[in-house]
Design an enzyme around this catalytic site. Structure first.
Site: not given
Length: 717
Positions: A323-327
């Site tokens: 999810g968004s942690a990879i942003k």
């Protein structure tokens, strides 16, 4: 009448005498021949030690050969404060002799019928078995039964439990000792440290570090071969062969015991509240890659094996969609590749790619916004457009530069390489916000280190060093390993500024992660979970993996903490950061407050013998060696010390000094279970433990008198 066969009587008498004479001579010669053959055989055996081709000397040696196997001690696994996490111990299996024929030297060795009810009460009180069941076992239908056992509950009994049962002096209750593994902290990075169990009377690692380093930990058994006669005397010409025992290597980990224990207790508490399918948490030193603390839920108690059937796998090494942690990696790649313009704006809200729609977590979006605002608000649409601006080749090159899609090789066991769907434009865009790509927690920790460490990406490590206890030499010392530099220091600074804004800007979603006294840089994450039947993603507010990655201090991060909570039943999208902060904040603050994390003195010293010295002199000598003296007793002279003179120990270790006066209970607040065990060995007391971690309660107050018969209740946390 035929007279031809008749001879005169005299002639017949002479003939009979003649036959007897030669018959006697024949017998004599036969006996003589047998005797000569026997003498020959005897001579050959006496001189050549052989008969019928068999070497009697060799046979005798084989018959009386004594082969003594000296068991190697399995290496100990230590935490960063040099306290044992896993070590060898002796456990016991219980059996009860019932046969009245069991008498030795006129003394009964069996359990009398009159004592069976008492025995059933004692055994049921001290073992996990009912009184009724024990009484049933002690009264078998077959009255000729020699002995009985209690099944699994009667195996792997601790020394403390054995002592308690022995204290009732019930004849017929016997114990068989066996080598076992002690995990004194119970739940303590259990999946990482692993387990060793007895196989063919030898401890073998079956998971975690115990399995990965099984060869080093096992050592080599010693052998003592001697050929003796029936009286135990070594036979002439036989050699006495020896192979010295080589105890297994000791492994020193990077786990800080106080941070790890705090993390374990907090995860246990929150798991009960969140009722999540799983929780993963890791704290790492971004400069060195040392793992300070790590755990997962569900987990298990390594000592009791409770919970082991819930999950055998180390979920830190399994692939999931982040999810968004990879942003964090997406914006870093865009900045570093020259595809970032701080003033450019992108349309948020539903964004269509090849007929498929990228949705925002709030569905409608926030209009046209910059990349920084899109990062703070965790916009999927902005990240998808950023990936398209970079192009699939550039973005894929950074995915690989950050170490995704390949095992980290951190020496923690079998780990997933990860996976990716990257065929179509929509899939490629999905990976920019953490869907359609599978990663592991340990891969993410490695990638995050590049953001925190001015572009240098370091490999996570759990093993600090390996020491050969037979020589005291360090046979392996881990070092900080830079495995790449995917971004520049300038890029990492820009990303950290964005992460700091997530916490402190009013538009940021991570305001719950602010910690008094420290600046925190963070990124929140919410990932959808793929349906197991292969048809899209699960629906529902709680059917997500909620996460946060935090770095501190924000201007030059020393520590990274990454936390994921999968499918909590007690909260959803609207209050995820509030709930995750109840784990993240206290642990990160404790790490930052601690000035001793991973700075323990790992030197070794040879303990001085202070037996017979005055208490004051003994304390002074022990203290000067960098050790901690603890006086046990009210006397003025030392009678015994917990570590014998000339033994090598780690600096900072406690040395208990037993005096000639009344034995007294020391203040054990903050002591590890290992230190308390030393006290029990020194004084002869029995200790009952509740909980895991470090002592905070003792039933006999500090200064109270101690007797060998005392049972001290100790609570750990």
């Amino acid at each position: 009448m035929n007279t031809n066969n008749k001879r005169p009587i005299k002639e017949r008498q002479q003939r009979m005498m003649y036959n007897r004479k030669y018959f006697g001579r024949g017998i004599f010669f036969i006996v003589l021949i047998v005797f000569i053959v026997f003498i020959g055989r005897f001579f050959r055996v006496a001189v050549g030690h052989k008969i019928y081709g068999v070497d009697l000397n060799k046979s005798t040696q084989q018959l009386y050969a004594s082969k003594t196997e000296i068991k190697a001690k399995r290496g100990t696994i230590y935490d960063a404060a040099n306290q044992p996490i896993a070590e060898d111990t002796t456990t016991y299996s219980i059996y009860i002799v019932l046969s009245k024929s069991a008498v030795a030297y006129g003394k009964k060795e069996y359990l009398p019928d009159s004592q069976k009810k008492k025995a059933a009460k004692v055994l049921s009180d001290n073992l996990n078995i009912s009184y009724k069941r024990v009484l049933q076992i002690l009264n078998p239908k077959d009255k000729n039964t020699y002995q009985v056992e209690l099944g699994n509950v009667g195996k792997n009994i601790s020394l403390e439990t054995k002592k308690k049962i022995d204290s009732y002096h019930l004849t017929g209750i016997k114990f068989t000792p066996s080598q076992s593994r002690l995990y004194p902290n119970g739940v303590f990075a259990s999946h990482l440290i692993g387990l060793a169990e007895s196989e063919d009377k030898k401890l073998v690692g079956i998971m975690g570090l115990e399995k990965v380093f099984n060869k080093q930990l096992s050592g080599r058994d010693g052998i003592n071969n001697t050929a003796t006669d029936s009286y135990g005397v070594q036979l002439p010409g036989s050699s006495k062969k020896k192979r010295s025992v080589q105890n297994g290597d000791d492994i020193y980990t990077t786990l800080d015991p106080k941070i790890q224990t705090a993390l374990e207790n907090l995860l246990t508490q929150k798991q009960k509240k969140f009722k999540a399918a799983s929780i993963n948490a890791v704290v790492m030193d971004s400069h060195t890659g040392k793992i300070v603390a790590a755990s997962q839920r569900p987990t298990f108690d390594a000592q009791t094996k409770e919970g082991l059937t819930n999950v055998w796998r180390n979920t830190l090494l399994e692939a999931y969609e982040p999810g968004s942690a990879i942003k964090v990696l997406t914006v870093a790649s865009a900045i570093n590749s020259g595809n970032y313009d701080s003033n450019a704006t992108y349309r948020s809200g539903p964004y269509v790619i090849d007929g498929s729609t990228v949705n925002e977590w709030n569905r409608s979006g926030w209009g046209n916004i910059t990349v920084k605002e899109g990062f703070m608000r965790s916009s999927n649409a902005v990240m998808a457009q950023l990936e398209q601006k970079m192009g699939k080749k550039t973005w894929m090159s950074y995915i690989r530069k950050f170490g995704l899609l390949r095992p980290v090789g951190a020496g923690l066991g079998a780990e997933s390489s990860g996976n990716i769907n990257y065929t179509y434009a929509f899939d490629q865009a999905n990976t920019a916000y953490g869907q359609a790509i599978g990663v592991t927690v340990i891969q993410m920790m490695q990638a995050f280190s590049a953001i925190a460490n001015k572009g240098k990406m370091v490999k996570p490590r759990l093993v600090d060093k390996i020491v050969d206890p037979n020589t005291g030499k360090t046979v392996y010392k881990s070092k900080t390993q830079v495995v790449g530099k995917p971004i520049t220091a300038k890029t990492s600074k820009k990303v950290l500024d964005m992460m700091e804004a997530v916490v402190y800007d009013e538009k940021g979603l991570g305001q719950d992660y602010a910690i008094d006294g420290y600046k925190i840089a963070a990124k929140t994450g919410t990932a959808e979970i793929a349906n197991s039947n292969g048809t899209g993603y699960l629906s529902g507010s709680s059917n997500h993996i909620f996460s946060v990655v935090g770095m501190a201090p924000a201007d030059n991060p020393r520590y990274i903490m990454y936390l994921t909570v999968k499918q909590p039943k007690s909260f959803g999208i609207n209050d995820d950061t509030k709930n995750l902060s109840t784990i993240f904040n206290p642990i990160m603050k404790k790490v930052l407050d601690s000035s001793q994390v991973n700075n323990t003195n790992s030197g070794t010293v040879k303990v001085e013998n202070v037996v017979g010295n005055s208490v004051d002199d003994a304390k002074d000598k022990i203290s000067k060696q960098g050790l901690v003296p603890v006086v046990v007793g009210s006397g003025d002279k030392v009678e015994k010390q917990s570590v014998e003179g000339d033994q090598t120990v780690i600096s900072g270790e406690k040395v208990l000094l037993l005096t000639n006066g009344t034995k007294t209970m020391p203040d054990i607040n903050g002591w590890s279970r290992n230190d308390i065990a030393k006290l029990a060995d020194l004084t002869g007391i029995t200790v009952n433990y509740t909980g895991s971690g470090y002592a905070y309660y003792q039933s006999i107050a500090a200064g109270g008198a101690l007797k060998k018969s005392d049972i001290v209740e100790v609570k750990l946390k």
